[in-house]
Scaffold this motif. Sequence first.
Motif, PDB file in Angstrom:
ATOM      1  N   ILE A   1       0.865  -1.174   0.000  1.00  0.00           N
ATOM      2  CA  ILE A   1       0.000   0.000   0.000  1.00  0.00           C
ATOM      3  C   ILE A   1       0.902   1.224   0.000  1.00  0.00           C
ATOM      4  O   ILE A   1       1.492   1.571   1.020  1.00  0.00           O
ATOM      5  N   ALA A   2       1.035   1.852  -1.162  1.00  0.00           N
ATOM      6  CA  ALA A   2       1.894   3.033  -1.302  1.00  0.00           C
ATOM      7  C   ALA A   2       1.064   4.258  -0.948  1.00  0.00           C
ATOM      8  O   ALA A   2       0.421   4.877  -1.789  1.00  0.00           O
ATOM      9  N   ASN A   3       1.095   4.588   0.318  1.00  0.00           N
ATOM     10  CA  ASN A   3       0.197   5.604   0.865  1.00  0.00           C
ATOM     11  C   ASN A   3       0.900   6.908   1.220  1.00  0.00           C
ATOM     12  O   ASN A   3       0.253   7.961   1.286  1.00  0.00           O
ATOM     13  N   ALA A   4       2.213   6.869   1.462  1.00  0.00           N
ATOM     14  CA  ALA A   4       2.922   8.062   1.926  1.00  0.00           C
ATOM     15  C   ALA A   4       2.771   9.212   0.930  1.00  0.00           C
ATOM     16  O   ALA A   4       2.957   9.041  -0.271  1.00  0.00           O
ATOM     17  N   GLY A   5       2.392  10.377   1.433  1.00  0.00           N
ATOM     18  CA  GLY A   5       2.219  11.539   0.575  1.00  0.00           C
ATOM     19  C   GLY A   5       1.927  12.773   1.403  1.00  0.00           C
ATOM     20  O   GLY A   5       1.733  12.691   2.619  1.00  0.00           O
ATOM     21  N   MET A   6       1.896  13.922   0.734  1.00  0.00           N
ATOM     22  CA  MET A   6       1.631  15.167   1.434  1.00  0.00           C
ATOM     23  C   MET A   6       1.104  16.191   0.441  1.00  0.00           C
ATOM     24  O   MET A   6       1.147  15.984  -0.770  1.00  0.00           O
ATOM     25  N   GLY A   7       0.586  17.296   0.977  1.00  0.00           N
ATOM     26  CA  GLY A   7       0.072  18.353   0.120  1.00  0.00           C
ATOM     27  C   GLY A   7       0.225  19.711   0.772  1.00  0.00           C
ATOM     28  O   GLY A   7       0.374  19.810   1.992  1.00  0.00           O
ATOM     29  N   GLU A   8       0.211  20.724  -0.045  1.00  0.00           N
ATOM     30  CA  GLU A   8       0.283  22.109   0.420  1.00  0.00           C
ATOM     31  C   GLU A   8      -0.791  22.922  -0.298  1.00  0.00           C
ATOM     32  O   GLU A   8      -1.079  22.679  -1.479  1.00  0.00           O
ATOM     33  N   PHE A   9      -1.383  23.849   0.420  1.00  0.00           N
ATOM     34  CA  PHE A   9      -2.348  24.775  -0.176  1.00  0.00           C
ATOM     35  C   PHE A   9      -1.570  25.958  -0.734  1.00  0.00           C
ATOM     36  O   PHE A   9      -1.024  26.764   0.021  1.00  0.00           O
TER      37      PHE A   9
END
Length: 248
Positions: free
Chosen positions: A86-94
């Motif tokens: 399960i390749a779940n690692a991630g992030m986001g920026e507004f």
Amino acid sequence: MTHSFQNKIAVVTGASSGIGLGIAQELAALGATVIITGRDKNKLESALSTLGPDASQFQVDVSSLSELDDFYQQILSRFGRIDILIANAGMGEFEPLGQITPEKFDLQFTTNVRGITFTVQKALPLMKPGSSIVITGSTASINPGQGLSIYGGTKAALRAMVRSWILDIKGAGVRINILSPGPVDTQSLHDFLPDPVDAILQSLRDRSPIGRIGQTDEIAKAVVFLASDYASYINGAEIFADGGASQI
């Protein structure tokens, strides 16, 4: 029907909290031997305590190729294979247009695209026919919304890449799918949204045909389905778990 993952080795990246932890808990509850990764040692240890005696944790930054190499070498030595990734690692920026910075642009693509790419590529030698890969995407791949162009772009990139990857590994017997959640009630979502957070959350509820945002266990169950033999003829798909919001 009940899913069973007895004797299955499952790796979940980015699983120290939120959706990733929910997926790990669901897999563990169904009998899998679960290995979780994350960057924060304290959060990882707390997460591990919820997964039972057979689970393991490794501190890994998926954007670091050397850390991924070390991690997979340890998996090979201790477990010999991976049945479910399960390749779940991630992030986001507004970051609205006009306020996009090179640093945050690079961080999002490095984590969400480069990190996923090499998480998958480096795992393949450990995966045998019948194994399954599920990548956590986002409905931002098709409807990113204001301020989420870069984040949405990273998720759209993954969708395009998976279409090619299933051809690249044709005949390997390993399936690759994407599960794309809509808004999910996690601390990460609350931290991610700009002010006024409550007003934005209400607008997300109003937009949903179900009238609410998702819960972690709902996403986990959808991921587990894609990872299971019940989905043995589903390959290269992007499945949306968002209460129908992406369909209207």
